[in-house]
Design a protein around this motif. Sequence first.
Motif, PDB file in Angstrom:
ATOM      1  N   GLY A 266       0.848  -1.178   0.079  1.00  0.00           N
ATOM      2  CA  GLY A 266       0.136   0.085  -0.184  1.00  0.00           C
ATOM      3  C   GLY A 266       0.868   1.121   0.036  1.00  0.00           C
ATOM      4  N   GLY A 267       0.314   2.340   0.634  1.00  0.00           N
ATOM      5  CA  GLY A 267       1.281   3.668   0.642  1.00  0.00           C
ATOM      6  C   GLY A 267       1.180   4.281  -0.646  1.00  0.00           C
ATOM      7  N   THR A 268       2.084   5.033  -0.685  1.00  0.00           N
ATOM      8  CA  THR A 268       2.332   6.151  -2.093  1.00  0.00           C
ATOM      9  C   THR A 268       3.791   6.197  -2.357  1.00  0.00           C
ATOM     10  OG1 THR A 268       0.488   7.515  -0.918  1.00  0.00           O
ATOM     11  CG2 THR A 268       1.766   8.291  -2.622  1.00  0.00           C
ATOM     12  N   ILE A 269       3.801   6.499  -3.621  1.00  0.00           N
ATOM     13  CA  ILE A 269       5.279   6.729  -4.149  1.00  0.00           C
ATOM     14  C   ILE A 269       5.342   7.805  -5.017  1.00  0.00           C
ATOM     15  CG2 ILE A 269       6.808   5.627  -6.178  1.00  0.00           C
ATOM     16  CD1 ILE A 269       5.762   2.812  -5.520  1.00  0.00           C
ATOM     17  N   ASP A 270       6.070   8.847  -4.392  1.00  0.00           N
ATOM     18  CA  ASP A 270       6.486   9.961  -4.966  1.00  0.00           C
ATOM     19  C   ASP A 270       7.808   9.590  -5.921  1.00  0.00           C
ATOM     20  OD1 ASP A 270       5.663  11.055  -1.979  1.00  0.00           O
ATOM     21  OD2 ASP A 270       4.377  11.584  -3.554  1.00  0.00           O
ATOM     22  N   TRP A 271       7.872  10.513  -6.843  1.00  0.00           N
ATOM     23  CA  TRP A 271       9.196  10.329  -7.799  1.00  0.00           C
ATOM     24  C   TRP A 271       9.069  11.693  -8.626  1.00  0.00           C
ATOM     25  CZ3 TRP A 271       8.373  10.798 -13.129  1.00  0.00           C
ATOM     26  CH2 TRP A 271       6.928  10.718 -13.569  1.00  0.00           C
ATOM     27  N   GLY A 272      10.520  11.802  -8.942  1.00  0.00           N
ATOM     28  CA  GLY A 272      10.791  13.115  -9.867  1.00  0.00           C
ATOM     29  C   GLY A 272      12.449  13.384  -9.762  1.00  0.00           C
ATOM     30  N   GLU A 273      12.989  14.340  -9.761  1.00  0.00           N
ATOM     31  CA  GLU A 273      14.214  15.086  -9.836  1.00  0.00           C
ATOM     32  C   GLU A 273      14.645  16.099  -8.741  1.00  0.00           C
ATOM     33  OE1 GLU A 273      16.850  16.638 -13.734  1.00  0.00           O
ATOM     34  OE2 GLU A 273      14.617  17.020 -13.201  1.00  0.00           O
ATOM     35  N   LEU A 274      15.943  15.777  -8.159  1.00  0.00           N
ATOM     36  CA  LEU A 274      16.450  16.668  -7.412  1.00  0.00           C
ATOM     37  C   LEU A 274      17.399  17.672  -8.368  1.00  0.00           C
ATOM     38  CD1 LEU A 274      15.965  14.562  -5.512  1.00  0.00           C
ATOM     39  CD2 LEU A 274      18.111  15.010  -4.131  1.00  0.00           C
ATOM     40  N   ALA A 275      17.268  18.855  -7.548  1.00  0.00           N
ATOM     41  CA  ALA A 275      17.649  20.193  -8.398  1.00  0.00           C
ATOM     42  C   ALA A 275      18.521  21.148  -7.416  1.00  0.00           C
ATOM     43  CB  ALA A 275      16.951  20.887  -9.365  1.00  0.00           C
ATOM     44  N   LEU A 276      19.478  21.769  -8.281  1.00  0.00           N
ATOM     45  CA  LEU A 276      20.121  22.926  -7.203  1.00  0.00           C
ATOM     46  C   LEU A 276      19.736  24.265  -8.160  1.00  0.00           C
ATOM     47  CD1 LEU A 276      23.760  21.853  -6.715  1.00  0.00           C
ATOM     48  CD2 LEU A 276      22.083  22.098  -5.102  1.00  0.00           C
ATOM     49  N   ALA A 277      18.948  25.103  -7.268  1.00  0.00           N
ATOM     50  CA  ALA A 277      18.558  26.451  -7.873  1.00  0.00           C
ATOM     51  C   ALA A 277      19.638  27.637  -7.548  1.00  0.00           C
ATOM     52  CB  ALA A 277      17.247  26.727  -7.305  1.00  0.00           C
ATOM     53  N   GLU A 278      19.930  28.297  -8.558  1.00  0.00           N
ATOM     54  CA  GLU A 278      20.577  29.486  -8.408  1.00  0.00           C
ATOM     55  C   GLU A 278      20.352  30.309  -7.214  1.00  0.00           C
ATOM     56  OE1 GLU A 278      21.385  31.477 -11.917  1.00  0.00           O
ATOM     57  OE2 GLU A 278      22.705  29.731 -12.776  1.00  0.00           O
ATOM     58  N   ASP A 279      21.229  30.982  -6.221  1.00  0.00           N
ATOM     59  CA  ASP A 279      20.915  31.776  -5.430  1.00  0.00           C
ATOM     60  C   ASP A 279      20.852  33.272  -5.785  1.00  0.00           C
ATOM     61  OD1 ASP A 279      20.794  33.055  -2.958  1.00  0.00           O
ATOM     62  OD2 ASP A 279      22.875  33.219  -2.494  1.00  0.00           O
ATOM     63  N   GLY A 280      19.429  33.966  -5.398  1.00  0.00           N
ATOM     64  CA  GLY A 280      18.970  35.370  -5.925  1.00  0.00           C
ATOM     65  C   GLY A 280      18.825  35.355  -7.101  1.00  0.00           C
ATOM     66  N   SER A 281      18.577  34.576  -7.999  1.00  0.00           N
ATOM     67  CA  SER A 281      18.325  34.425  -9.401  1.00  0.00           C
ATOM     68  C   SER A 281      16.649  34.270  -9.637  1.00  0.00           C
ATOM     69  CB  SER A 281      18.880  33.431 -10.176  1.00  0.00           C
ATOM     70  OG  SER A 281      18.138  32.004  -9.992  1.00  0.00           O
ATOM     71  N   SER A 289      19.844  14.823 -10.086  1.00  0.00           N
ATOM     72  CA  SER A 289      19.846  13.151  -9.597  1.00  0.00           C
ATOM     73  C   SER A 289      18.108  12.845  -9.826  1.00  0.00           C
ATOM     74  CB  SER A 289      20.405  12.820  -8.361  1.00  0.00           C
ATOM     75  OG  SER A 289      19.564  13.120  -7.403  1.00  0.00           O
ATOM     76  N   PHE A 290      17.793  11.768  -9.590  1.00  0.00           N
ATOM     77  CA  PHE A 290      16.478  11.226  -9.831  1.00  0.00           C
ATOM     78  C   PHE A 290      16.224  10.446  -8.325  1.00  0.00           C
ATOM     79  CE2 PHE A 290      17.751  11.660 -13.986  1.00  0.00           C
ATOM     80  CZ  PHE A 290      16.843  12.355 -14.583  1.00  0.00           C
ATOM     81  N   PHE A 291      15.006  10.424  -8.135  1.00  0.00           N
ATOM     82  CA  PHE A 291      14.644   9.986  -7.073  1.00  0.00           C
ATOM     83  C   PHE A 291      13.105   9.215  -7.263  1.00  0.00           C
ATOM     84  CE2 PHE A 291      11.964  13.602  -6.284  1.00  0.00           C
ATOM     85  CZ  PHE A 291      10.778  13.198  -5.852  1.00  0.00           C
ATOM     86  N   ALA A 292      12.971   7.975  -6.222  1.00  0.00           N
ATOM     87  CA  ALA A 292      11.579   7.561  -6.103  1.00  0.00           C
ATOM     88  C   ALA A 292      11.581   7.239  -4.511  1.00  0.00           C
ATOM     89  CB  ALA A 292      11.332   6.397  -6.981  1.00  0.00           C
ATOM     90  N   ARG A 293      10.394   7.608  -3.709  1.00  0.00           N
ATOM     91  CA  ARG A 293      10.377   7.210  -2.449  1.00  0.00           C
ATOM     92  C   ARG A 293       8.868   6.624  -2.163  1.00  0.00           C
ATOM     93  NH1 ARG A 293      10.862  13.610  -0.714  1.00  0.00           N
ATOM     94  NH2 ARG A 293       8.654  14.278  -1.365  1.00  0.00           N
ATOM     95  N   TRP A 294       9.014   5.541  -1.378  1.00  0.00           N
ATOM     96  CA  TRP A 294       7.697   4.890  -0.805  1.00  0.00           C
ATOM     97  C   TRP A 294       7.569   5.513   0.465  1.00  0.00           C
ATOM     98  CZ3 TRP A 294       7.096   1.919   3.323  1.00  0.00           C
ATOM     99  CH2 TRP A 294       5.792   1.437   3.752  1.00  0.00           C
ATOM    100  N   SER A 295       6.234   5.656   0.701  1.00  0.00           N
ATOM    101  CA  SER A 295       5.740   6.300   2.146  1.00  0.00           C
ATOM    102  C   SER A 295       4.659   5.664   2.473  1.00  0.00           C
ATOM    103  CB  SER A 295       6.000   7.716   2.117  1.00  0.00           C
ATOM    104  OG  SER A 295       5.200   8.441   1.231  1.00  0.00           O
ATOM    105  N   ALA A 296       4.351   5.486   3.768  1.00  0.00           N
ATOM    106  CA  ALA A 296       3.239   4.722   4.251  1.00  0.00           C
ATOM    107  C   ALA A 296       2.151   5.792   4.359  1.00  0.00           C
ATOM    108  CB  ALA A 296       3.316   4.103   5.628  1.00  0.00           C
TER     109      ALA A 296
END
Length: 296
Positions: A266-281, A289-296
Amino acid sequence: MPPRLNPLPETLVTRAWADYALLDSGGGRKLERYGRFTVVRPEPQCFWSPRDPSAFDAADAVFDPTDEDESGRWRFAGNPIDTFPLAWRDVRFTSRFTPFRHLAFFPEQAANWEWLDGRVRTLRKPRILNLFGYTGVASLACAAAGAEVTHVDASKKSVAWARENAELSSMSDKPIRWIVEDCRKYVAREVRRGSKYDGIILDPPKYGRGPTGEVWRLFEDLPGLLKDCAALLSDDASFLLLNAYAARISGLSLSHIMAEATAERGGTIDWGELALAEDGSDGRAIGLSFFARWSA
């Protein structure tokens, strides 16, 4: 009942904090601030133009790659820099100019550290397993939030660095087990033992070797390891977080193998991408990088 797979991806964006900022990017490079030092590293996917090209020329350290992989050499504007301390919240760690273009941690992972911190604080002394734990920042973030952590990595040097970071963070007395072992072997043994964890972090490389010569190949070995990790989740487990860096992978593909591994939870799976944002832009960011996470 199978988990619910979110139909749309999510971008987890890491923004500047006191000891780190992405200052500018473009022309196949990124300009970053680590503590008081500015650093230039290659980033081929930055097709756009930098906002201030002259700032790149004034950096304290520049990484010059020697091949198409991660290897290369650092070039310093002044005296060579070896190590220096950094922090993220309660975690203190040593940054190092390694011969592999990174500085002994991955700043975009701060988005995952923040999520883990929030998740662990909702639990009562959870048991967390961190596989391919590297220099231990995620392990220490979980420990600071109240978890009992098992940290596993095949590199004796990386685990030694992680222990040093625990001392630097005044967390030597926290319930953390430091284990040098091939992650697949450790997980298989834990499955045989019937061990259970309330949360698991899995951040494997594309390719690696174990302490006795075991070979790790992401595309061949990840599905089996992920299924074994799912078998280690306790009945009331909170999460299983998977992160991966590879040119031929995506968050969507990670979500599908996560769904297969957790098909009966059961539970939920979120997925997507990790990103760095420029400061003050204006929000320009680099997906890293990419991720997937199962959570209850």
